[in-house]
Scaffold this motif. Structure first.
Motif, PDB file in Angstrom:
ATOM      1  N   SER A   1     -16.796 -24.921 -25.308  1.00 22.36           N
ATOM      2  CA  SER A   1     -15.801 -25.658 -26.207  1.00 22.36           C
ATOM      3  C   SER A   1     -14.220 -25.066 -26.530  1.00 22.36           C
ATOM      4  O   SER A   1     -13.406 -25.762 -26.500  1.00 22.36           O
ATOM      5  CB  SER A   1     -16.325 -26.107 -27.469  1.00 22.36           C
ATOM      6  N   LYS A   2     -14.339 -23.697 -26.651  1.00 17.53           N
ATOM      7  CA  LYS A   2     -13.036 -23.086 -27.012  1.00 17.53           C
ATOM      8  C   LYS A   2     -12.881 -21.831 -26.042  1.00 17.53           C
ATOM      9  O   LYS A   2     -14.141 -20.984 -25.789  1.00 17.53           O
ATOM     10  CB  LYS A   2     -12.958 -22.684 -28.493  1.00 17.53           C
ATOM     11  N   ILE A   3     -11.541 -21.532 -25.856  1.00 16.24           N
ATOM     12  CA  ILE A   3     -11.539 -19.991 -25.215  1.00 16.24           C
ATOM     13  C   ILE A   3     -10.164 -19.281 -25.686  1.00 16.24           C
ATOM     14  O   ILE A   3      -9.432 -20.124 -26.194  1.00 16.24           O
ATOM     15  CB  ILE A   3     -11.317 -20.236 -23.587  1.00 16.24           C
TER      16      ILE A   3
ATOM     17  N   ASN B   1      -7.351  -9.219 -18.881  1.00 19.05           N
ATOM     18  CA  ASN B   1      -8.546  -8.982 -18.441  1.00 19.05           C
ATOM     19  C   ASN B   1      -9.700  -9.922 -18.608  1.00 19.05           C
ATOM     20  O   ASN B   1     -10.297 -10.284 -18.064  1.00 19.05           O
ATOM     21  CB  ASN B   1      -8.837  -7.576 -17.818  1.00 19.05           C
ATOM     22  N   THR B   2      -9.614  -9.950 -20.036  1.00 17.47           N
ATOM     23  CA  THR B   2     -11.163 -10.496 -20.529  1.00 17.47           C
ATOM     24  C   THR B   2     -10.847 -11.948 -21.287  1.00 17.47           C
ATOM     25  O   THR B   2      -9.643 -11.888 -22.141  1.00 17.47           O
ATOM     26  CB  THR B   2     -12.153  -9.718 -21.258  1.00 17.47           C
ATOM     27  N   ILE B   3     -11.795 -12.808 -21.542  1.00 18.07           N
ATOM     28  CA  ILE B   3     -11.542 -13.905 -22.274  1.00 18.07           C
ATOM     29  C   ILE B   3     -12.640 -14.127 -23.047  1.00 18.07           C
ATOM     30  O   ILE B   3     -13.707 -13.817 -22.700  1.00 18.07           O
ATOM     31  CB  ILE B   3     -11.106 -15.082 -21.575  1.00 18.07           C
ATOM     32  N   ILE B   4     -12.449 -14.709 -24.416  1.00 21.82           N
ATOM     33  CA  ILE B   4     -13.720 -14.981 -25.232  1.00 21.82           C
ATOM     34  C   ILE B   4     -14.005 -16.398 -25.175  1.00 21.82           C
ATOM     35  O   ILE B   4     -12.994 -17.371 -25.209  1.00 21.82           O
ATOM     36  CB  ILE B   4     -13.478 -14.538 -26.751  1.00 21.82           C
TER      37      ILE B   4
ATOM     38  N   GLU C   1     -18.217 -13.200 -23.489  1.00 16.22           N
ATOM     39  CA  GLU C   1     -16.961 -12.450 -22.918  1.00 16.22           C
ATOM     40  C   GLU C   1     -16.960 -12.350 -21.296  1.00 16.22           C
ATOM     41  O   GLU C   1     -18.097 -12.063 -20.887  1.00 16.22           O
ATOM     42  CB  GLU C   1     -16.948 -11.286 -23.471  1.00 16.22           C
ATOM     43  N   PHE C   2     -16.016 -12.908 -20.786  1.00 16.41           N
ATOM     44  CA  PHE C   2     -16.089 -12.864 -19.489  1.00 16.41           C
ATOM     45  C   PHE C   2     -14.660 -11.957 -18.722  1.00 16.41           C
ATOM     46  O   PHE C   2     -13.649 -11.914 -19.514  1.00 16.41           O
ATOM     47  CB  PHE C   2     -15.496 -14.375 -18.902  1.00 16.41           C
ATOM     48  N   SER C   3     -15.117 -11.085 -17.835  1.00 16.73           N
ATOM     49  CA  SER C   3     -14.310 -10.250 -17.343  1.00 16.73           C
ATOM     50  C   SER C   3     -13.660 -10.659 -16.035  1.00 16.73           C
ATOM     51  O   SER C   3     -14.462 -11.191 -15.278  1.00 16.73           O
ATOM     52  CB  SER C   3     -14.707  -8.876 -17.057  1.00 16.73           C
ATOM     53  N   ILE C   4     -12.424 -10.817 -15.954  1.00 21.75           N
ATOM     54  CA  ILE C   4     -11.660 -11.648 -14.539  1.00 21.75           C
ATOM     55  C   ILE C   4     -11.919 -10.507 -13.455  1.00 21.75           C
ATOM     56  O   ILE C   4     -12.281 -10.701 -12.453  1.00 21.75           O
ATOM     57  CB  ILE C   4     -10.207 -11.722 -14.807  1.00 21.75           C
TER      58      ILE C   4
ATOM     59  N   LYS D   1     -15.843 -10.084 -36.247  1.00 19.22           N
ATOM     60  CA  LYS D   1     -15.067  -8.810 -35.675  1.00 19.22           C
ATOM     61  C   LYS D   1     -15.380  -8.857 -34.156  1.00 19.22           C
ATOM     62  O   LYS D   1     -16.451  -9.081 -33.477  1.00 19.22           O
ATOM     63  CB  LYS D   1     -15.851  -7.765 -36.251  1.00 19.22           C
ATOM     64  N   GLU D   2     -14.251  -9.101 -33.402  1.00 22.11           N
ATOM     65  CA  GLU D   2     -14.352  -9.164 -31.970  1.00 22.11           C
ATOM     66  C   GLU D   2     -15.065  -7.720 -31.136  1.00 22.11           C
ATOM     67  O   GLU D   2     -15.567  -7.994 -30.136  1.00 22.11           O
ATOM     68  CB  GLU D   2     -12.885  -9.232 -31.404  1.00 22.11           C
ATOM     69  N   SER D   3     -15.085  -6.801 -31.712  1.00 18.48           N
ATOM     70  CA  SER D   3     -15.512  -5.587 -31.154  1.00 18.48           C
ATOM     71  C   SER D   3     -17.031  -5.748 -30.909  1.00 18.48           C
ATOM     72  O   SER D   3     -17.599  -5.112 -29.740  1.00 18.48           O
ATOM     73  CB  SER D   3     -15.146  -4.235 -31.866  1.00 18.48           C
TER      74      SER D   3
END
Length: 372
Positions: free
Chosen positions: A207-209, A215-218, A233-236, A277-279
């Motif tokens: 739904s959202k990014i 290098n990474t996307i949530i 989390e995706f790593s390019i 918290k993203e971490s």
């Protein structure tokens, strides 16, 4: 803090640490409700915390603005002209504004899509951090993506995705755009327009990014077999998912997302807001039922001090966040770590005392002298 305006709000973005830009309106169908672009200031030391600062009225016979983004100086807003004009091939639907000496200024407009369907509109728009490019996606089932040069609003390149685009974002360095379809994420170079990477997420409904670094996307998604909201989390560079966590099993869908400097904010279909918290993808706080209607936009201020939300119920809500929240360690965890450190020091001291009492050091030295 809460402020009510005289129009439904569909988009928002912070211009700076304490100035929020919002837009919306009644559209062509309801001329009694104005279409506007408004800047409000936020100051929790004032009696009236949220206050209108600048405002521009848009044409009453046009559609309501559908999306907005800014890097703090370049402002892109999408707003269809009226149905008659669109059917006749005229639709200057991309508008560029500037924030010049604390005033909103209209600068330029352009027709990006050639569609003559009044029901088609720009669904998502984003501006690169340096303000040099804007990225737009249309609302159709076979959505088009346009990358424009913000200096003249000319299209740099155009992609027909042949599918629905759920969301769109630009990397912090402005070199990559990513768009989400219901079951995949795609990465395109803003320089060449070529595909860089692609990931099929067939077990999820995306739904959202939002990029959290270059290098990474949530990714916000639901799973077909499990109820609730997932963060991925995706790593390019690795071309793989690096994290995956169920963060809430009660909310059915997400209506808006914001990310900034270690904090993620999500609004649910129940008008609640999750602060994460993203971490470690840990939910720090849940704000229940923030608005009367669905939340249309949420934003975290550049200094991570404020969390704002807007809604079609004409309201803006702003929460003041504790300082350094993204790096905050709960007191109980901090106490536990210090207690374990103290225990370790005590155990080490007891062990050393035992060695000294039994003259262990002298015995080891004597043994080594004889055998080595």
């Amino acid at each position: 803090a809460k402020l009510s305006l005289d129009y439904p709000i569909y988009g928002s973005k912070f211009l700076n640490d304490d100035t929020l830009l919002v837009t919306g309106g009644g559209g062509e169908a309801d001329n009694s409700v104005p279409n506007k672009l408004t800047a409000v200031t936020i100051d929790f030391t004032r009696r009236k915390i949220i206050k209108r600062f600048r405002e521009l009225s848009l044409a009453e016979d046009e559609d309501a603005p559908t999306c907005i983004d800014t890097n703090g100086s370049v402002i892109l807003l999408s707003c269809n002209q009226n149905s008659f004009a669109i059917k006749n091939g005229q639709n200057q639907h991309l508008r560029k504004y500037g924030y010049i000496k604390e005033h909103l200024r209209f600068l330029q407009s352009a027709q990006i899509s050639e569609s003559i369907n009044p029901l088609e509109y720009i669904k998502s728009c984003c501006v690169s951090p340096d303000g040099s490019i804007g990225c737009l996606s249309t609302s159709t089932d076979e959505a088009d993506i346009f990358v424009v040069d913000t200096s003249n609003l000319e299209v740099k390149f155009h992609i027909n995705t042949k599918t629905t685009v759920k969301d769109l974002c630009v990397s912090p360095d402005g070199k990559i755009i990513s768009y989400a379809t219901p079951s995949s994420i795609e990465f395109i170079s803003t320089v060449t327009g070529n595909l860089i990477a692609s990931k099929n997420l067939q077990d999820y409904l995306v739904s959202k990014i939002k990029f959290n670094n270059d290098n990474t996307i949530i990714i916000v998604a639901t799973q077909k077999k499990v109820s609730g909201i997932f963060l991925l989390e995706f790593s390019i560079s690795k071309n793989s998912l690096t994290r995956n966590k169920l963060i809430n099993n009660k909310i059915k869908s997400i209506t808006a997302m914001s990310y900034h400097n270690g904090l993620i904010a999500l609004s649910g279909n129940d008008a609640s807001i999750l602060l994460i918290k993203e971490s470690n993808f840990k939910v720090l706080k849940i704000f229940p039922k923030v608005h009367g209607f669905a939340i249309t936009s949420i934003q975290i201020s550049p200094n991570n001090q404020y969390l704002s939300s807007t809604s079609a119920d004409n309201t803006i809500n702003v929460f003041k966040l504790p300082p350094n929240l993204a790096n905050h360690t709960p007191f109980i965890v901090l106490l536990f770590k210090r207690l374990m450190g103290l225990i370790a020091i005590i155990l080490l001291a007891i062990f050393l005392q035992f060695l000294i009492k039994h003259d262990a050091f002298t015995k080891v030295y004597s043994y080594c002298s004889k055998h080595y």
